[in-house]
Design an enzyme around this catalytic site. Structure first.
Site, short mmCIF file in Angstrom:
data_model
loop_
_atom_site.label_atom_id
_atom_site.label_comp_id
_atom_site.label_asym_id
_atom_site.label_seq_id
_atom_site.Cartn_x
_atom_site.Cartn_y
_atom_site.Cartn_z
N CYS A 1 0.83 -1.07 -0.09
CA CYS A 1 0.00 0.01 0.02
C CYS A 1 0.82 1.27 -0.01
O CYS A 1 1.51 1.48 0.94
CB CYS A 1 -0.80 0.03 1.50
N ARG B 1 -5.79 -3.46 -11.60
CA ARG B 1 -6.93 -2.50 -11.98
C ARG B 1 -7.44 -2.74 -13.44
O ARG B 1 -8.27 -2.47 -14.20
CB ARG B 1 -5.78 -1.19 -12.17
#
Length: 398
Positions: free
Chosen positions: A128, A255
């Site tokens: 992250c 994504r």
């Protein structure tokens, strides 16, 4: 099963693909993932409804990981967190991604999963890049502290019993502070089963181009365990090319599947050598998947309106490349019922064919961000001081 008419690609997207490489056999502990395709954990995205769609299009082949679960919230049995770790009985193996900064808490969370038989595989998030996480020493900042990384991995593996433990990470904080090779060696030494590498640094966030050469270097550095590549896989050919160019054992798709759950069907076909069988849905078919996705969300949440509202963030991804006016996009952005969603979609020119160039980047594309770290974080890569449990926020990425 959700189906789409599969027609050969046309136009620029139909350029002859190179022959598919022999699909690697990916073993995650006792679980064989064939073809070696993994759905990346994404907060607010890879919940049970989205995993269901992706799994249906793949025919059940692949590995589909939950959205990130914060270890502190899991140990405290937060209501939302307990819902997020619920798997449909058809999900095999059940994969949970955990995020934590405290070795003891991570160990407790893993033990809880094992004792209560809540998963078959545990992945750990060290990818992250969000500033409010890295400023506390969490996420992709954490592997810089080698001893802390080792302590977390040791607690996770030590409490996992027979469950395989994997990890996902980035190259490092920036080009001057790369950590992935050290982290990979530590992972091997602590009994981690496999590693996924996103070929970007924290500083890059999601901008620029993923460094696939780093994936190849990691594979050479830790030949003892599988290495999975992540970054810039927008279509099936990208996945085949990554395997060819890096020698990685599998791919992790994030994504690239936003608004494209049928990509997993393409990936299965491509790895099985059927590169001419790629989904090119019409807008009518896409609209049908959109309604089903919103329906599944409502059923999962237990409230149709909340499900449709949650679905709104997916609309632009599904419609990318299609001719949809700005006024209609505004209407779709405020829908709050399935009937309203269906009515708006029915007003579109649903006979539109799959648009050229629709397989490109989606989701976050920001880059060149200043990395925010705790004071003095970079002074000593082995000192574990300075990591706050406040880093355990309900935020994901990687």
């Amino acid at each position: 099963m959700t189906t789409l008419d599969l027609t050969p690609a046309t136009g620029p997207a139909a350029a002859p693909a190179q022959a598919a490489p022999a699909a690697p056999t990916l073993a995650i502990g006792p679980h064989t993932v064939q073809p070696p395709v993994v759905l990346a954990p994404m907060a607010g995205i890879t919940n049970a409804p989205f995993r269901t769609l992706c799994r249906e299009f793949s025919g059940g082949k692949g590995l589909f990981v939950s959205e990130m679960i914060t270890t502190r919230a899991l140990v405290e049995r937060n209501d939302k967190t307990m819902q997020l770790i619920h798997f449909d009985e058809t999900e095999k193996p059940r994969s949970i991604q955990l995020y934590g900064v405290d070795p003891v808490t991570v160990g407790k969370a893993v033990r809880m999963i094992v004792d209560e038989d809540r998963a078959d595989h545990i992945d750990l998030n060290f990818g992250c890049p969000v500033p409010k996480v890295t400023r506390k020493g969490g996420g992709s900042a954490l592997p810089y502290k080698r001893n802390l990384l080792r302590a977390i991995l040791r607690e996770a593996v030590g409490n996992a019993g027979d469950l395989p433990v994997t990890m996902k990470m980035r190259k490092g904080i920036d080009d001057d502070h790369l950590t992935y090779l050290d982290a990979g060696r530590i992972a091997v030494e602590e009994g981690v089963t496999a590693i996924a590498l996103h070929g970007r640094t924290t500083a890059q966030h999601y901008g620029g181009t993923a460094d696939w050469e780093a994936i190849a270097r990691l594979k050479e550095h830790v030949p003892e365990i599988p290495v999975l590549g992540n970054g810039d896989i927008w279509c099936a050919e990208d996945a085949l090319r990554m395997v060819r160019e890096t020698g990685c054992d599998g791919v992790v798709v994030g994504r690239g599947c936003l608004g494209r759950p049928w990509l997993f069907g393409d990936l299965v076909a491509a790895f099985e050598g059927r590169t001419d069988e790629l989904a090119r849905p019409t807008l009518r078919e896409v609209a049908a998947v959109m309604v089903r996705h919103a329906t599944l969300l409502g059923e999962w949440i237990g409230d149709e309106s909340r499900g449709v509202i949650d679905f709104r963030k997916h609309v632009a991804w599904y419609l990318k490349g299609f001719s949809v006016g700005s006024e209609m996009r505004k209407k779709l952005a405020v829908t709050s019922s399935l009937a309203e969603l269906d009515a708006h979609l029915s007003e579109l020119d649903l006979d539109q064919s799959w648009p050229d160039g629709a397989d490109g980047p989606r989701g976050r594309t920001s880059g060149n961000n200043r990395v925010v770290l705790p004071d003095g974080w970079l002074k000593d890569p082995y000192d574990c001081a300075g990591v706050s449990e406040e880093a355990e926020l309900d935020t994901s990425g990687g």
